[in-house]
Design an enzyme around this catalytic site. Structure first.
Site, PDB file in Angstrom:
ATOM      1  N   TYR A  52      -9.439  -3.977   4.498  1.00 32.66           N
ATOM      2  CA  TYR A  52      -8.353  -4.117   3.517  1.00 32.66           C
ATOM      3  C   TYR A  52      -7.848  -5.557   3.401  1.00 32.66           C
ATOM      4  O   TYR A  52      -7.097  -5.877   2.481  1.00 32.66           O
ATOM      5  CB  TYR A  52      -7.150  -3.208   3.862  1.00 32.66           C
ATOM      6  CG  TYR A  52      -7.444  -1.723   3.893  1.00 32.66           C
ATOM      7  CD1 TYR A  52      -8.634  -1.205   3.389  1.00 32.66           C
ATOM      8  CD2 TYR A  52      -6.523  -0.831   4.434  1.00 32.66           C
ATOM      9  CE1 TYR A  52      -8.900   0.163   3.435  1.00 32.66           C
ATOM     10  CE2 TYR A  52      -6.779   0.537   4.477  1.00 32.66           C
ATOM     11  CZ  TYR A  52      -7.981   1.025   3.977  1.00 32.66           C
ATOM     12  OH  TYR A  52      -8.219   2.375   4.034  1.00 32.66           O
ATOM     13  N   LYS A  77      -9.341   0.233  11.195  1.00 24.48           N
ATOM     14  CA  LYS A  77     -10.717   0.739  11.062  1.00 24.48           C
ATOM     15  C   LYS A  77     -11.735  -0.400  11.134  1.00 24.48           C
ATOM     16  O   LYS A  77     -11.495  -1.482  10.597  1.00 24.48           O
ATOM     17  CB  LYS A  77     -10.899   1.456   9.718  1.00 24.48           C
ATOM     18  CG  LYS A  77      -9.749   2.368   9.331  1.00 24.48           C
ATOM     19  CD  LYS A  77      -9.985   3.122   8.042  1.00 24.48           C
ATOM     20  CE  LYS A  77      -8.734   3.848   7.607  1.00 24.48           C
ATOM     21  NZ  LYS A  77      -7.747   3.002   6.903  1.00 24.48           N
ATOM     22  N   HIS A 110     -14.828   3.307  10.005  1.00 21.56           N
ATOM     23  CA  HIS A 110     -14.393   3.520   8.615  1.00 21.56           C
ATOM     24  C   HIS A 110     -15.300   4.498   7.867  1.00 21.56           C
ATOM     25  O   HIS A 110     -14.852   5.232   6.986  1.00 21.56           O
ATOM     26  CB  HIS A 110     -14.369   2.167   7.887  1.00 21.56           C
ATOM     27  CG  HIS A 110     -13.410   2.095   6.751  1.00 21.56           C
ATOM     28  ND1 HIS A 110     -12.649   0.989   6.482  1.00 21.56           N
ATOM     29  CD2 HIS A 110     -13.083   2.988   5.784  1.00 21.56           C
ATOM     30  CE1 HIS A 110     -11.897   1.208   5.409  1.00 21.56           C
ATOM     31  NE2 HIS A 110     -12.147   2.419   4.966  1.00 21.56           N
ATOM     32  N   ILE A 240      -1.073   9.750   5.243  1.00 22.34           N
ATOM     33  CA  ILE A 240      -0.840   8.301   5.200  1.00 22.34           C
ATOM     34  C   ILE A 240      -0.692   7.828   3.750  1.00 22.34           C
ATOM     35  O   ILE A 240      -1.490   7.041   3.255  1.00 22.34           O
ATOM     36  CB  ILE A 240      -1.985   7.545   5.912  1.00 22.34           C
ATOM     37  CG1 ILE A 240      -3.358   8.153   5.516  1.00 22.34           C
ATOM     38  CG2 ILE A 240      -1.818   7.583   7.430  1.00 22.34           C
ATOM     39  CD1 ILE A 240      -4.541   7.295   5.917  1.00 22.34           C
ATOM     40  N   LYS A 242       0.232   5.891   0.426  1.00 19.30           N
ATOM     41  CA  LYS A 242       0.382   4.454   0.148  1.00 19.30           C
ATOM     42  C   LYS A 242       1.363   4.230  -0.990  1.00 19.30           C
ATOM     43  O   LYS A 242       1.292   4.895  -2.022  1.00 19.30           O
ATOM     44  CB  LYS A 242      -0.988   3.876  -0.245  1.00 19.30           C
ATOM     45  CG  LYS A 242      -0.951   2.420  -0.709  1.00 19.30           C
ATOM     46  CD  LYS A 242      -0.936   2.275  -2.213  1.00 19.30           C
ATOM     47  CE  LYS A 242      -0.850   0.829  -2.649  1.00 19.30           C
ATOM     48  NZ  LYS A 242      -0.691   0.687  -4.117  1.00 19.30           N
ATOM     49  N   SER A 243       2.253   3.292  -0.829  1.00 16.13           N
ATOM     50  CA  SER A 243       3.011   2.760  -1.955  1.00 16.13           C
ATOM     51  C   SER A 243       3.451   1.357  -1.586  1.00 16.13           C
ATOM     52  O   SER A 243       3.605   1.037  -0.414  1.00 16.13           O
ATOM     53  CB  SER A 243       4.238   3.620  -2.292  1.00 16.13           C
ATOM     54  OG  SER A 243       4.924   3.038  -3.385  1.00 16.13           O
ATOM     55  N   ARG A 248       9.588   4.646  -3.628  1.00 14.79           N
ATOM     56  CA  ARG A 248       8.558   5.667  -3.385  1.00 14.79           C
ATOM     57  C   ARG A 248       8.246   5.804  -1.899  1.00 14.79           C
ATOM     58  O   ARG A 248       7.949   6.903  -1.415  1.00 14.79           O
ATOM     59  CB  ARG A 248       7.284   5.321  -4.144  1.00 14.79           C
ATOM     60  CG  ARG A 248       7.401   5.554  -5.629  1.00 14.79           C
ATOM     61  CD  ARG A 248       6.121   5.122  -6.285  1.00 14.79           C
ATOM     62  NE  ARG A 248       6.070   5.480  -7.686  1.00 14.79           N
ATOM     63  CZ  ARG A 248       5.077   5.105  -8.498  1.00 14.79           C
ATOM     64  NH1 ARG A 248       4.090   4.353  -8.023  1.00 14.79           N
ATOM     65  NH2 ARG A 248       5.077   5.480  -9.747  1.00 14.79           N
ATOM     66  N   ASN A 252       8.461   9.366  -0.156  1.00 22.10           N
ATOM     67  CA  ASN A 252       7.331  10.000   0.538  1.00 22.10           C
ATOM     68  C   ASN A 252       7.657  10.372   1.987  1.00 22.10           C
ATOM     69  O   ASN A 252       6.967  11.179   2.598  1.00 22.10           O
ATOM     70  CB  ASN A 252       6.104   9.075   0.494  1.00 22.10           C
ATOM     71  CG  ASN A 252       5.590   8.866  -0.920  1.00 22.10           C
ATOM     72  OD1 ASN A 252       5.937   9.613  -1.833  1.00 22.10           O
ATOM     73  ND2 ASN A 252       4.777   7.838  -1.112  1.00 22.10           N
TER      74      ASN A 252
HETATM   75  P1  NDP Z   1      -2.321   7.995  -2.222  1.00 23.72           P
HETATM   76  O1  NDP Z   1      -2.594   9.449  -2.406  1.00 23.72           O
HETATM   77  O2  NDP Z   1      -1.500   7.568  -1.092  1.00 23.72           O
HETATM   78  O3  NDP Z   1      -1.692   7.473  -3.599  1.00 23.72           O
HETATM   79  C1  NDP Z   1      -1.344   6.135  -3.796  1.00 23.72           C
HETATM   80  C2  NDP Z   1      -1.002   5.939  -5.271  1.00 23.72           C
HETATM   81  O4  NDP Z   1       0.131   6.729  -5.596  1.00 23.72           O
HETATM   82  C3  NDP Z   1      -0.656   4.535  -5.612  1.00 23.72           C
HETATM   83  O5  NDP Z   1      -1.104   4.307  -6.936  1.00 23.72           O
HETATM   84  C4  NDP Z   1       0.888   4.520  -5.560  1.00 23.72           C
HETATM   85  O6  NDP Z   1       1.345   3.533  -6.424  1.00 23.72           O
HETATM   86  C5  NDP Z   1       1.216   5.907  -6.047  1.00 23.72           C
HETATM   87  N1  NDP Z   1       2.393   6.527  -5.452  1.00 23.72           N
HETATM   88  C6  NDP Z   1       2.790   6.485  -4.154  1.00 23.72           C
HETATM   89  N2  NDP Z   1       3.867   7.240  -3.949  1.00 23.72           N
HETATM   90  C7  NDP Z   1       4.188   7.792  -5.133  1.00 23.72           C
HETATM   91  C8  NDP Z   1       5.214   8.683  -5.554  1.00 23.72           C
HETATM   92  N3  NDP Z   1       6.108   9.135  -4.697  1.00 23.72           N
HETATM   93  N4  NDP Z   1       5.223   9.037  -6.861  1.00 23.72           N
HETATM   94  C9  NDP Z   1       4.307   8.578  -7.733  1.00 23.72           C
HETATM   95  N5  NDP Z   1       3.305   7.752  -7.388  1.00 23.72           N
HETATM   96  C10 NDP Z   1       3.250   7.355  -6.096  1.00 23.72           C
HETATM   97  O7  NDP Z   1      -3.750   7.305  -2.275  1.00 23.72           O
HETATM   98  P2  NDP Z   1      -4.523   6.149  -1.482  1.00 23.72           P
HETATM   99  O8  NDP Z   1      -5.888   6.193  -2.037  1.00 23.72           O
HETATM  100  O9  NDP Z   1      -3.812   4.871  -1.489  1.00 23.72           O
HETATM  101  O10 NDP Z   1      -4.601   6.688   0.022  1.00 23.72           O
HETATM  102  C11 NDP Z   1      -3.577   6.472   0.975  1.00 23.72           C
HETATM  103  C12 NDP Z   1      -4.091   5.711   2.166  1.00 23.72           C
HETATM  104  O11 NDP Z   1      -5.233   6.352   2.723  1.00 23.72           O
HETATM  105  C13 NDP Z   1      -4.598   4.306   1.845  1.00 23.72           C
HETATM  106  O12 NDP Z   1      -3.579   3.380   1.625  1.00 23.72           O
HETATM  107  C14 NDP Z   1      -5.412   4.028   3.081  1.00 23.72           C
HETATM  108  O13 NDP Z   1      -4.563   3.698   4.159  1.00 23.72           O
HETATM  109  C15 NDP Z   1      -6.097   5.365   3.280  1.00 23.72           C
HETATM  110  N6  NDP Z   1      -7.412   5.444   2.621  1.00 23.72           N
HETATM  111  C16 NDP Z   1      -8.522   5.515   3.421  1.00 23.72           C
HETATM  112  C17 NDP Z   1      -9.780   5.589   2.898  1.00 23.72           C
HETATM  113  C18 NDP Z   1     -10.952   5.700   3.815  1.00 23.72           C
HETATM  114  O14 NDP Z   1     -12.085   5.561   3.362  1.00 23.72           O
HETATM  115  N7  NDP Z   1     -10.756   5.939   5.085  1.00 23.72           N
HETATM  116  C19 NDP Z   1     -10.017   5.550   1.447  1.00 23.72           C
HETATM  117  C20 NDP Z   1      -8.796   5.503   0.668  1.00 23.72           C
HETATM  118  C21 NDP Z   1      -7.550   5.468   1.257  1.00 23.72           C
HETATM  119  P3  NDP Z   1       2.430   2.388  -5.966  1.00 23.72           P
HETATM  120  O15 NDP Z   1       1.860   1.647  -4.788  1.00 23.72           O
HETATM  121  O16 NDP Z   1       2.543   1.551  -7.189  1.00 23.72           O
HETATM  122  O17 NDP Z   1       3.683   3.140  -5.636  1.00 23.72           O
END
Ligand code: NDP
Length: 296
Positions: A52, A77, A110, A240, A242-243, A248, A252
């Protein structure tokens, strides 16, 4: 108001806070702020990765926080470019150096590298060695499907504590969850509120707008994101989300004052489409996903 985060006991007795902040796609210059907002809110767990490019900023925010490093469960990771026994031992030094810590709470692979599984096994042996040396408190994997886990368990000394996989209402991987449960591996949901479904172009598939989830949210006076996180927690998974936005990040985390009914949980279980949003784990190769991880 900050309160203690409920934790999940890993298979070696280590306690992991059930909810953490994810920082995938959080730009380095936004990472300090996001992590600081999370720690102020009461989060005690951050999930980052060498790939990342923001481990340094995660570490800086943790060290600058009120509780300091001791109050936070740090998960990171190892990227596939650093697989192999010696390479992965060195990858620990890179991640720990950037995070500014001597010990990492949870270090995971990872991805499986199915095209070179021996390298994957070498990397995992390095994690086992780091665990023995007290450099990490727990070890695990991510995106391991049942055949990868079977092949790993065949050779491993230590059962992974965690398998972090894509898991949201539209993609639930019941067979991987069952395998994890059977072997005492905690399922950790990435994209727990379906983030991966928002990034798809041209398709209107956001879990946030799902009619079933919206209805459950309304009847509980909670948001769709809160309902999805609660659903995971009630089914025993680690999440976990992300925002980068403090509002948010707080939303969360505010998921400990309500409970979904059995019927509501079952209705969300029923939304699985079986359609993966992320890359196919068997398609991961060093050639297509090469990424050089810089020194600390
Ligand atoms: P999430 O399901 O956590 O969704 C994140 C998205 O939702 C972002 O666009 C964020 O935008 C938005 N968001 C967050 N909270 C809210 C809310 N309350 N209401 C509306 N929108 C919201 O998806 P991720 O893919 O980011 O996954 C989370 C974490 O999982 C990653 O950050 C990472 O740590 C891990 N991950 C691991 C992977 C792997 O291969 N091991 C692959 C992908 C993710 P904004 O930031 O603008 O709020």
């Amino acid at each position: 108001m900050a309160h203690d985060v409920p934790s999940i006991a890993l298979n070696n007795g280590v306690e992991m806070p059930s909810i953490g902040l994810g920082v995938f796609q959080t730009a380095p210059d936004e990472t300090r702020g996001a992590v600081a907002a999370a720690l102020d809110t009461g989060y005690r767990h951050i999930d980052t990765a060498a790939a990342y490019g923001n481990e340094r900023e995660v570490g800086e925010a943790v060290h600058a926080s009120k509780g300091g490093r001791a109050a936070v469960f740090l998960e990171t990771k190892i990227w596939i470019s650093d697989y192999g026994f010696d390479e992965t031992l060195h990858a620990f030094d890179k991640s720990a150096g950037k995070l500014g810590v001597d010990e990492i709470d949870l270090l995971i692979l990872h991805q499986a590298l199915p095209s070179d599984f021996d390298k994957t096994l070498g990397a995992y042996r390095a994690l086992e060695t780091l665990l023995k040396r007290g450099k990490v408190r727990a070890i695990g994997v991510s995106n391991f499907m049942t055949e990868h886990l079977t092949n790993l368990l065949d050779k491993a000394e230590v059962v992974p504590a965690v398998n972090q996989i894509e898991l949201h209402p539209y993609f639930q991987q019941p067979e991987v969850q069952a395998f994890n449960a059977e072997h005492g591996i905690v399922t950790q949901a990435w994209s727990p509120i379906g983030g991966i479904t928002f990034y798809r172009e041209g398709e209107h598939t956001s879990t946030l707008e799902d009619a079933t989830i919206v209805k459950i949210a309304e009847s509980n006076s909670k948001s769709p994101a809160q309902v999805m996180l609660r659903w995971h927690l009630q089914e025993g998974r680690s999440v976990i989300p992300k925002s980068t936005k403090p509002r948010r990040i707080a939303e969360n985390f505010d998921v400990f004052d309500f409970e979904l009914t059995t019927d509501e949980v079952a209705a969300i279980d029923g939304l699985d489409t079986g359609k993966r949003g992320g890359p196919e784990p068997d398609a991961i190769t060093l050639e297509s996903f090469a990424l050089e991880i810089p020194e600390a």
